[in-house]
Enzyme design. Structure first.
Site, PDB file in Angstrom:
ATOM      1  N   LYS A   1     -12.335   0.035  -0.968  1.00  0.00           N
ATOM      2  CA  LYS A   1     -12.057   0.966  -2.185  1.00  0.00           C
ATOM      3  C   LYS A   1     -12.846   2.193  -1.920  1.00  0.00           C
ATOM      4  O   LYS A   1     -12.704   3.181  -2.576  1.00  0.00           O
ATOM      5  CB  LYS A   1     -12.838  -0.050  -3.387  1.00  0.00           C
ATOM      6  CG  LYS A   1     -11.904  -1.003  -3.921  1.00  0.00           C
ATOM      7  CD  LYS A   1     -10.559  -0.452  -4.372  1.00  0.00           C
ATOM      8  CE  LYS A   1      -9.849  -1.454  -5.268  1.00  0.00           C
ATOM      9  NZ  LYS A   1      -8.727  -1.095  -5.864  1.00  0.00           N
TER      10      LYS A   1
ATOM     11  N   SER B   1      -9.466  -6.967   3.007  1.00  0.00           N
ATOM     12  CA  SER B   1      -9.742  -6.127   2.217  1.00  0.00           C
ATOM     13  C   SER B   1     -11.181  -5.959   1.605  1.00  0.00           C
ATOM     14  O   SER B   1     -11.656  -4.811   1.369  1.00  0.00           O
ATOM     15  CB  SER B   1      -8.768  -5.831   0.940  1.00  0.00           C
ATOM     16  OG  SER B   1      -8.934  -7.133   0.264  1.00  0.00           O
TER      17      SER B   1
END
Length: 402
Positions: free
Chosen positions: A54, A305
Site C-alpha cells: 500500500k 501483499s
C-alpha cells in the site's frame, strides 16, 4: 467507463516513488514448487515499507498533490495497511493525515499508523463503514481523500509491482494477486498485460468477502451484505467502480479460498519458508497450495501483499495448525481421585514420547463427579497415528478420554 490507467502512468509512478519505497525481492520457493508442480516465485511485498504494498499507491498519490491540497492535509479510510501507507507518505511529505479505521482493526495496525504520525479515528465494523465516516469528515474539513483502491494514481503506484515482476522474471506465465477492492490487481494487470499480453492474471479473494467476483457475476459492483474473513486487508464489501472496469479488461480469472486454507497458508509460509504473511497476503499461496488454479509446469508469481499480522491472532493460527496436522492433541479424562492415578497417566504419556504442553487437574469443579478428578491436557505429538496410539494405551489402562 474509460480506463485512465496506462503503462506510461505506471512507469511515471515508478520513477516518482523510487526514492521512497523498496524494490522488493522476487524469491524462488523450492518448497512451494515441489508442492504445486510449478516453478513458484514469491513477490515479497510483506517486506515493503510499512509491511505492505500500500505504501506504493499512497506515495504516488501524495506526491501529485498541489501545494494548496497539502495545506489541508489528507484523509483515508483503511483496515490497516493503506492507513500505514498514507500515514508514512504524508509524514515524508510533511503534511497532516487523518485515518479512519474499522473498530476491530488489529491493534498492531492502529498503533503503527499512529506511529507514522497520523490521527486515527475508529468507526464501523469493516472498511466500507470506515469509508462512510471518512467521507463525512472530508466534507467537513476539505482534506484530500485518498481512496484505498478506487483511484487512478493509487492504482498506478500499485502497478509498479507488475513492472518489477517483469524486470525480475520476464518468462513469467501466471501471477496470483490478492483482491480486496481491486487496486493491486488492476495496477499489476495493466502493467503486465501491456508488457506481456499472454501472461495470466489470476485474482484471489477470501470466500467470505468475494466482492469483485460478485461484481463480475452481476455485471457491476454491488454491496455485499457482509465481508467476513480473517483476511482483514481484503475484507471489502463493494469493489471499486474504476477497479471493476479495469479488472474486466486485464484479469483472466478470479478464484476464492476458505478460511482454513488461508490459515494453513500462513502457517506453511512461516514454518517452511520462514516468511510472515497476514491473511490477505497469504491468499495467493492458499490458492496455489489448494490447486484453485492449474499451475503445472508454469513459472508462477504469488504476490505476498502484506505481513502485518496481529501477534495474538498468529498464536491462534499456530495452535490450530498444529492440531490440524496431528502435532498437538487436546485430551480430557476423568480419574478416580486416589493417589497414583495421575502418575500412571503421565508415565504412559512419557513412554509414548509425547510432550505435555499444558495440564490442568480439577477436583472441585461442580461438573466433576464426587471422588473423581478431571484432567485436561494439551500434548505435543508426532502424528494422528501417534495420537491414536496414546488414546488406546490410556483406554487399556482404564483412563479413557472423554
Amino acid at each position: 467507463m474509460s480506463i485512465e490507467l496506462t503503462l506510461a502512468k505506471i512507469q511515471e509512478a515508478q520513477n516518482a516513488i523510487h526514492p521512497y519505497i523498496h524494490r522488493t525481492v522476487l524469491d524462488h520457493s523450492s518448497t512451494l514448487s515441489a508442492l504445486t508442480g510449478a516453478d513458484i516465485y514469491l513477490k515479497m511485498e510483506n517486506l515493503q515499507k510499512t509491511g505492505s504494498f500500500k505504501a506504493r499507491g499512497a506515495m504516488n498519490k501524495i506526491l501529485k498533490l498541489s501545494e494548496e491540497e497539502k495545506k489541508k492535509g489528507v484523509l483515508a479510510a483503511s483496515a490497516g495497511n493503506h492507513a500505514q501507507g498514507v500515514a508514512m507518505a504524508a509524514s515524508r511529505s510533511g503534511i497532516a493525515s487523518t485515518i479512519v479505521m474499522p473498530e476491530n482493526a488489529p491493534l498492531a495496525k492502529v498503533s503503527a499508523t499512529e506511529g507514522y504520525g497520523a490521527k486515527v479515528i475508529l468507526s464501523g465494523a469493516v472498511f466500507d463503514d470506515a469509508y462512510q465516516k471518512a467521507v463525512e469528515i472530508q466534507q467537513e474539513t476539505g482534506a484530500t481523500f485518498i481512496h484505498a483502491f478506487d483511484d487512478w494514481e493509487v492504482m498506478a503506484g500499485q502497478g509498479t509491482i507488475g513492472l518489477e515482476i517483469f524486470e525480475q522474471l520476464p518468462q513469467v506465465d501466471t501471477v496470483l494477486v490478492p483482491i480486496g477492492g481491486g487496486g493491486l490487481i488492476a495496477g499489476v494487470g495493466v502493467a503486465l498485460k501491456s508488457l506481456k499480453p499472454d501472461v495470466r492474471i489470476i485474482g484471489v479473494q477470501a470466500a467470505g468477502a468475494a466482492s469483485m467476483l460478485h461484481a463480475l457475476e452481476v455485471g457491476k459492483p454491488e454491496l455485499l451484505a457482509r465481508a467476513n474473513t480473517m483476511a482483514d486487508g481484503i475484507a471489502v464489501k463493494k469493489a471499486g467502480e474504476r477497479t471493476f472496469a479495469t479488472v474486466q479488461q486485464v484479469v483472466d480469472e478470479i478464484v476464492t479460498v476458505e478460511e482454513e486454507e488461508i490459515s494453513q497458508a500462513i502457517l506453511m509460509l512461516m514454518e517452511r519458508t520462514k516468511t510472515l504473511a497476514e491473511g490477505a497476503g497469504a491468499v495467493s499461496v492458499a490458492a496455489a497450495l489448494h490447486h484453485k488454479v492449474d499451475l503445472t509446469g508454469q513459472k508462477a508469481v504469488l504476490i505476498l501483499s502484506g505481513g502485518n499480522i496481529d501477534v495474538n491472532f498468529l498464536a491462534q493460527i499456530i495452535e490450530r495448525g498444529l492440531r490440524r496436522s496431528g502435532r498437538a492433541m487436546v485430551c480430557q479424562m476423568l480419574l478416580p481421585d486416589q493417589p497414583g492415578n495421575l502418575e500412571k497417566v503421565l508415565e504412559i504419556i512419557a513412554q509414548e514420547r509425547a510432550n505435555i504442553m499444558s495440564i490442568e487437574h480439577a477436583r472441585y469443579d461442580l461438573a466433576v463427579p464426587l471422588r473423581s478428578a478431571r484432567v485436561y491436557m494439551t500434548l505435543e505429538t508426532q502424528s494422528f497415528e501417534h495420537q491414536r496410539r496414546i488414546s488406546k494405551r490410556l483406554e487399556e489402562a482404564g483412563y479413557p478420554l472423554v
